[in-house]
Design an enzyme around this catalytic site. Structure first.
Site, PDB file in Angstrom:
ATOM      1  N   ASP A 533       0.803  -1.217  -0.069  1.00 43.39           N
ATOM      2  CA  ASP A 533      -0.043  -0.095   0.196  1.00 43.39           C
ATOM      3  C   ASP A 533       0.932   1.149   0.023  1.00 43.39           C
ATOM      4  O   ASP A 533       2.158   1.153   0.242  1.00 43.39           O
ATOM      5  CB  ASP A 533      -0.912  -0.015   1.230  1.00 43.39           C
ATOM      6  CG  ASP A 533      -0.160  -0.277   2.627  1.00 43.39           C
ATOM      7  OD1 ASP A 533       0.465   0.881   3.023  1.00 43.39           O
ATOM      8  OD2 ASP A 533      -0.380  -1.409   3.179  1.00 43.39           O
ATOM      9  N   GLU A 613      21.347 -21.755 -19.147  1.00 45.57           N
ATOM     10  CA  GLU A 613      20.298 -20.792 -18.408  1.00 45.57           C
ATOM     11  C   GLU A 613      21.150 -19.662 -17.626  1.00 45.57           C
ATOM     12  O   GLU A 613      20.851 -18.662 -17.242  1.00 45.57           O
ATOM     13  CB  GLU A 613      19.705 -21.861 -17.469  1.00 45.57           C
ATOM     14  CG  GLU A 613      18.644 -22.472 -17.947  1.00 45.57           C
ATOM     15  CD  GLU A 613      17.782 -23.412 -16.911  1.00 45.57           C
ATOM     16  OE1 GLU A 613      16.611 -23.699 -16.903  1.00 45.57           O
ATOM     17  OE2 GLU A 613      18.605 -23.963 -15.971  1.00 45.57           O
TER      18      GLU A 613
END
Ligand code: GLA
Length: 728
Positions: A533, A613
């Site tokens: 928030d 990777e």
């Protein structure tokens, strides 16, 4: 710009593109006259319709005028119990036990700069702001309300808060004190909320406002995974790039309520503030209560423009990051790789493999302290586990630093395990009602952060930890909802203050950290995004967006989050496959593209990756380091909606001068013989032409926006691509 017409008592707030206006009428009622696209300074109260509606009562001063009713007039801060039956802004209980508030206008002043809200998060920014303060009073209870408005003109941002003061000589109790009340004269609107659950936060929900009250909120003590304290009200036809919409964010990390009410007059009221559940706040004579801040942006060009205004304001005027303007380090966190099962050597090996690829910060997650080999014990005992980490954090940090990396640390200061020395010594420090059993969450209890001695004790322990090693980053976690909310430090009549005092205590402790360790970057976390928030962002400039690290689910989570919060606030990491939450296998390239639309890092053991990777990871890190400013400080455009059923999700970052852009596309599950797709870009300079990924060819900005750019045919599920555009 704030314009005061004191003769007619019309007060107008202008931002670049919007106007907000209120007027104190002849009965001293503060009416809201307008909020929308920018207009002049004139008195807009002609927009307000007076009508004699059955069962809409009239104040005695209105005499025989039955068209004057608080029930139908748009209010700036709504009264309670005296004729307005919609959601009130303020409920006060004076000594006589009544619950009325009849707020009348008393005065207005304009102040340069931004008002302050001590102890609460708030937008800042000095001279760029102007403040308006309107004073109201309920004469009978002698309760005064100061409505505070901040105007940040170039960001179309208006902030609000209310300061409520008891001017009488007896204690009064607040039952409700909202931050925002916004009445609209227009009719049909949609209400958009961002809802979900742990591991699937902030999914966008759009509904038509129907008669009555629709609301979201939290009574969990945190803002929660379940509903975010940010909503949008918009015209029914509004979309990403067109239509008028109003975004409203509450800068608060505890219980909140946001409601939209469609009334008998077929107009709408939006309210936002602390949740009234178990809220009863005593105000002794002379004392004040300040509500959290609410921030509003109105956009007349749809959600995209609204988001970009919020993003700029949050980046420039809310977040307090150390070394602002510098790139934040690319981090590696071992949590998903090891959980509690590690020792110093294993951590150093994981860090070493990550350092070799270019990561810059190693984060030591849960499990380093007390008796913490599982999540059943140890919280509250913030002393290093010497078996796992001989020589303490200092020794480990030195080994990490020898790899050329910074060292970061996970903590969960608000919590205590029943099986901990802290709990055995201070059982009353946990929230809980004597005579009742306490409810557990993740097998832990919540410390009573409303009590200063509890906060001070924990803070002293944290300081010892932070001073024991060179720590440049903290992940501040919080892994359960509040229950059994009762504080041993307050009398029965003040137990309704505990929820709010807990949040104020949390904010105070985070402020101590800012004061004493200004160089430490703090990442917020609550089981991922359970406290994502605008309030937390004032203290923690980035927040772990979700415990769900599946790249395809993250498309939705990060999309929903982006409506209010900038990408630089969203903790996002590449993790291993099959993904721990979904079992899905997404290509490494795609995991990187998604995590790069956030703070970027790795949440895996890179030793276990294949050579290919690892090469991909090294390339991702190089790309991020080259493009971070564009990603973090550029303007963000949502190109598609991952909740729709389109074949791909795409978004775009554009530099302020529109010379550079980065387009990211993630395809869904593949199908044979897909149709040709062209992606229309946004925000480019129509007059310029752009090279794409270093091509010789140049593509005109206007064509890229109007006709699009052809996408290649994918082979395999969840493929992705990034297009880097550069104007000549
Ligand atoms: C929470 C966080 C995770 C991790 C664990 C550790 O779930 O969201 O990232 O830190 O706690 O217990």
């Amino acid at each position: 710009m704030i314009v005061l017409d004191e003769k007619n008592r019309v007060f107008t707030l202008h931002t670049c593109a919007t106007t907000y206006q209120m007027k104190a009428d002849s009965h001293q009622v503060l009416l809201h006259t307008y909020y929308g696209p920018r207009v002049g300074n004139g008195d807009l109260s002609y927009l307000i319709r007076h009508a004699d509606r059955g069962f809409s009562p009239n104040p005695s001063e209105a005499g025989r005028d039955r068209t004057y009713s608080l029930d139908t007039l748009p209010q700036e801060y709504a009264t309670c119990g005296v004729g307005d039956f919609r959601i009130p802004s303020l409920e006060v209980e004076p000594a006589d036990g009544s619950l009325l508030s009849d707020l009348r206008y008393r005065g207005v002043r304009r102040v340069p700069g931004k008002y302050a809200l001590p102890g609460l998060p708030a937008f800042f920014g000095g001279d760029r702001w102007e403040t308006l303060i309107v004073t109201l009073e309920d004469a009978a209870s002698r309760v005064e309300v100061e409505l505070l408005y901040g105007v940040l003109e170039d960001r179309d941002l208006i902030t609000r808060a209310a300061r409520i003061t008891n001017r009488g000589d007896q204690t009064v109790y607040l039952h409700r004190a909202d931050s925002l009340c916004l009445d609209f004269c227009q009719g049909e609107m949609d209400f958009i909320t961002f809802d979900g659950c742990h591991v699937m936060e902030r999914c966008m929900n759009r509904t038509r406002l129907r008669a009555g009250i629709q609301s979201v909120g939290s009574v969990r003590g945190t803002s929660s995974h379940h509903h975010n304290p940010f909503v949008i009200l918009c015209q029914r036809e509004a979309g990403e790039d067109y239509g008028t919409c109003y975004g409203a964010a509450l800068l608060y990390s505890g219980n909140f309520a946001i409601s939209a009410e469609r009334t008998q007059m077929e107009n709408n009221r939006l309210t936002m503030g602390l949740h009234p559940y178990h809220f009863r706040y005593a105000l002794a004579p002379g004392e004040s209560f300040t509500t959290p801040e609410a921030a509003m942006v109105c956009s007349i060009q749809g959600f995209g423009q609204m988001s970009r205004q919020f993003h700029r304001a949050i980046r420039e005027n809310l977040i307090r990051a150390p070394r602002a303007g510098e790139r934040r380090p690319v981090l590696v966190n071992h949590w998903e790789a090891t959980e509690f099962h590690f020792d110093a050597d294993k951590l150093v090996e994981i860090a070493g493999a990550a350092a070799a690829l270019g990561t810059e910060l190693f984060v030591l997650d849960d499990g380093w302290f007390g008796k913490r080999d599982s999540d059943y014990s140890g919280l509250g005992d913030w002393q290093v586990n010497q078996q796992k980490l001989p020589g303490g954090l200092g020794a480990l940090a030195e080994r990490i630093q020898a790899l050329g990396m910074q060292f970061g640390l996970w903590v969960e200061p608000e919590m205590v395990s029943e099986d901990s020395d802290l709990y055995r010594a201070h059982p009353d420090w946990a929230l809980g009602v004597p005579g009742r059993s306490r409810t557990l969450g993740r097998s832990q209890l919540v410390l009573d952060f409303s009590r200063r001695e509890v906060r001070e004790h924990i803070y002293r322990d944290l300081q010892k930890v932070l001073d024991s090693a060179e720590i440049t980053y903290i992940k501040w976690d919080m892994n359960r909802s509040l229950t059994d909310v009762w504080s041993a430090a307050l009398p029965p009549e003040r137990q309704g203050e505990v929820f709010h005092r807990y949040v104020l205590g949390l904010y105070e402790m985070l402020e101590w950290l800012h004061r004493d360790y200004p160089e430490i970057l703090i990442e917020g976390c609550s089981g991922g995004g359970g406290r994502f928030d605008a309030g937390m962002l004032y203290y923690t400039p980035q927040i772990w967006c979700s415990d769900n690290t599946d790249a395809i689910d993250r498309l939705r989570i990060q999309y929903g989050t982006s409506f209010c919060y900038p990408v630089g606030t969203m903790g996002a990491h590449v993790s291993a496959v099959p993904n721990a939450q979904t079992g899905r296998i997404v290509p490494m390239e795609t995991r990187g593209v998604v995590a790069m639309c956030g703070t970027f890092g790795y949440e895996m053991d890179l030793r276990k990756c294949t050579g290919t990777e690892r090469k991909i990871a090294a390339r991702q890190i190089r790309t991020y380091k080259a493009r971070w400013r564009l990603i973090q400080e550029g303007d963000y455009y949502r190109l598609t909606d991952p909740f729709g059923d389109g074949p791909y999700t795409a978004w775009q970052h554009v530099s302020e001068d529109r010379r550079e852009a980065l387009v990211s596309v993630v395809m869904g599950a593949v199908h044979a013989a897909q149709p040709f797709l062209a992606l229309r870009l946004k925000g480019l300079d129509p007059q310029r032409s752009y090279r794409i990924n270093g091509s010789r060819e140049r593509y005109p900005g206007d064509a890229l926006m109007n006709a699009g750019y052809p996408l290649p045919m994918p082979m395999g599920d969840y493929q992705s691509l990034q297009l880097y555009l550069e104007a000549k």
